[in-house]
Scaffold this motif. Structure first.
Motif, mmCIF file in Angstrom:
data_model
loop_
_atom_site.group_PDB
_atom_site.id
_atom_site.type_symbol
_atom_site.label_atom_id
_atom_site.label_comp_id
_atom_site.label_asym_id
_atom_site.label_seq_id
_atom_site.Cartn_x
_atom_site.Cartn_y
_atom_site.Cartn_z
ATOM 1 N N ARG A 6 -19.417 92.411 13.213
ATOM 2 C CA ARG A 6 -19.535 91.031 12.740
ATOM 3 C C ARG A 6 -20.987 90.718 12.361
ATOM 4 O O ARG A 6 -21.256 90.067 11.336
ATOM 5 N N SER A 10 -15.397 88.963 2.038
ATOM 6 C CA SER A 10 -15.826 89.120 3.431
ATOM 7 C C SER A 10 -14.907 88.342 4.366
ATOM 8 O O SER A 10 -14.487 87.229 4.048
ATOM 9 N N PRO A 11 -14.606 88.921 5.525
ATOM 10 C CA PRO A 11 -13.772 88.194 6.494
ATOM 11 C C PRO A 11 -14.539 87.130 7.275
ATOM 12 O O PRO A 11 -13.920 86.298 7.938
ATOM 13 N N ILE A 15 -13.693 83.361 7.171
ATOM 14 C CA ILE A 15 -12.452 83.181 6.410
ATOM 15 C C ILE A 15 -11.260 83.760 7.159
ATOM 16 O O ILE A 15 -10.271 83.074 7.413
ATOM 17 N N CYS A 16 -11.385 85.043 7.521
ATOM 18 C CA CYS A 16 -10.281 85.718 8.220
ATOM 19 C C CYS A 16 -10.874 86.723 9.204
ATOM 20 O O CYS A 16 -10.754 87.936 9.024
ATOM 21 N N GLU A 17 -11.527 86.207 10.238
ATOM 22 C CA GLU A 17 -12.207 87.083 11.188
ATOM 23 C C GLU A 17 -11.231 87.850 12.071
ATOM 24 O O GLU A 17 -11.643 88.729 12.836
ATOM 25 N N GLU A 18 -9.932 87.532 11.951
ATOM 26 C CA GLU A 18 -8.938 88.314 12.685
ATOM 27 C C GLU A 18 -8.867 89.744 12.171
ATOM 28 O O GLU A 18 -8.293 90.626 12.821
ATOM 29 N N GLN A 19 -9.443 90.000 10.995
ATOM 30 C CA GLN A 19 -9.500 91.365 10.468
ATOM 31 C C GLN A 19 -10.395 92.265 11.314
ATOM 32 O O GLN A 19 -10.284 93.483 11.255
ATOM 33 N N ASP A 29 -9.963 95.660 9.733
ATOM 34 C CA ASP A 29 -8.730 95.856 8.975
ATOM 35 C C ASP A 29 -9.028 95.780 7.484
ATOM 36 O O ASP A 29 -9.733 94.872 7.021
ATOM 37 N N ARG A 52 -7.413 95.770 3.504
ATOM 38 C CA ARG A 52 -6.210 95.330 2.815
ATOM 39 C C ARG A 52 -5.932 96.149 1.552
ATOM 40 O O ARG A 52 -6.839 96.741 0.959
ATOM 41 N N GLU A 104 -10.833 95.368 -0.610
ATOM 42 C CA GLU A 104 -12.244 95.145 -0.290
ATOM 43 C C GLU A 104 -13.158 96.101 -1.055
ATOM 44 O O GLU A 104 -12.891 97.301 -1.135
ATOM 45 N N ARG A 133 -2.586 93.975 5.166
ATOM 46 C CA ARG A 133 -3.469 94.851 5.946
ATOM 47 C C ARG A 133 -2.788 96.213 6.077
ATOM 48 O O ARG A 133 -1.683 96.303 6.618
#
Length: 205
Positions: A8, A27-28, A31-35, A42, A44, A100, A158
């Protein structure tokens, strides 16, 4: 291996220090830090796919270098919009690009693997697993359906996980020949020294 906290931090740092951080677009972060998993990111599925046209080639001879332009000669590209499916039939092999776009600093490498949840359904995501420090571009995924029923995959899902490693010792600057690409390619197979010697010995016999 880098932890989630370190991943991170490097993703965030890329915005202000491109040479020090791990660039990822989109970038996660925020936005989507669960990646970001415990020790991985993760990745995609992108929208470009490349398949071998079986009607155009009866054999792949690894003892001969494939000519440049093999994608145009033996392959067919497919562009699949978001929310539409690409069907991978049993026993079929396809190359796909990641969504990505990644940029690795010279002191960070990595490797990419498939997700077990997909593998248990027969979808194997194998790649030229090592990502060299300094790589920049989309990654090419080697996808095969080893199950018995067709599997639908969708751009944006993912599909793999990327693990990062920090390089210890002197940094080596080497540009990958696959850097800078947005579409998957077959690449050119190069005969190694041992294989060349064996072929020459067989000709003499």
């Amino acid at each position: 291996m880098l932890s989630a906290e370190r991943i991170r931090d490097l993703l965030s740092k890329a915005a202000t220090s491109p040479d020090k951080g791990i660039g990822c677009c989109p970038s996660p972060i925020g936005i989507c830090e669960e990646q970001i998993g415990a020790a991985s990111l993760d990745i995609r599925l992108g929208r470009w796919f490349l398949v071998v046209q079986q009607s155009k080639r009866s054999i792949i001879d690894l003892a001969k270098n494939d000519p440049a332009g093999i994608e145009e000669i033996d392959g067919k590209y497919y562009y699949i919009p978001f929310q539409e499916n690409f069907i991978v039939h049993p026993g079929r092999f396809v190359l796909a690009a990641t969504l990505e776009w990644l940029r690795f600093p010279q002191n960070i490498g990595g490797y990419i693997t498939g997700k077990s949840s997909l593998g248990r359904r027969g979808l194997v995501i194998e790649t030229a697993a090592g990502v060299q420090p300094g790589f920049c571009g989309t990654l090419t995924l080697e996808i095969v359906n080893v199950g018995e029923v067709p599997i639908a995959i969708t751009p944006g899902m993912r599909i793999a996980q990327l693990f990062f490693h920090e390089l210890r010792g002197e940094e080596g600057v080497k540009t990958s020949r696959y850097s800078g690409r947005r579409k998957p390619i077959f690449g050119q197979y190069e005969i190694d020294v041992e294989q060349t010697s064996t072929l020459q010995s067989n000709k003499l016999l």
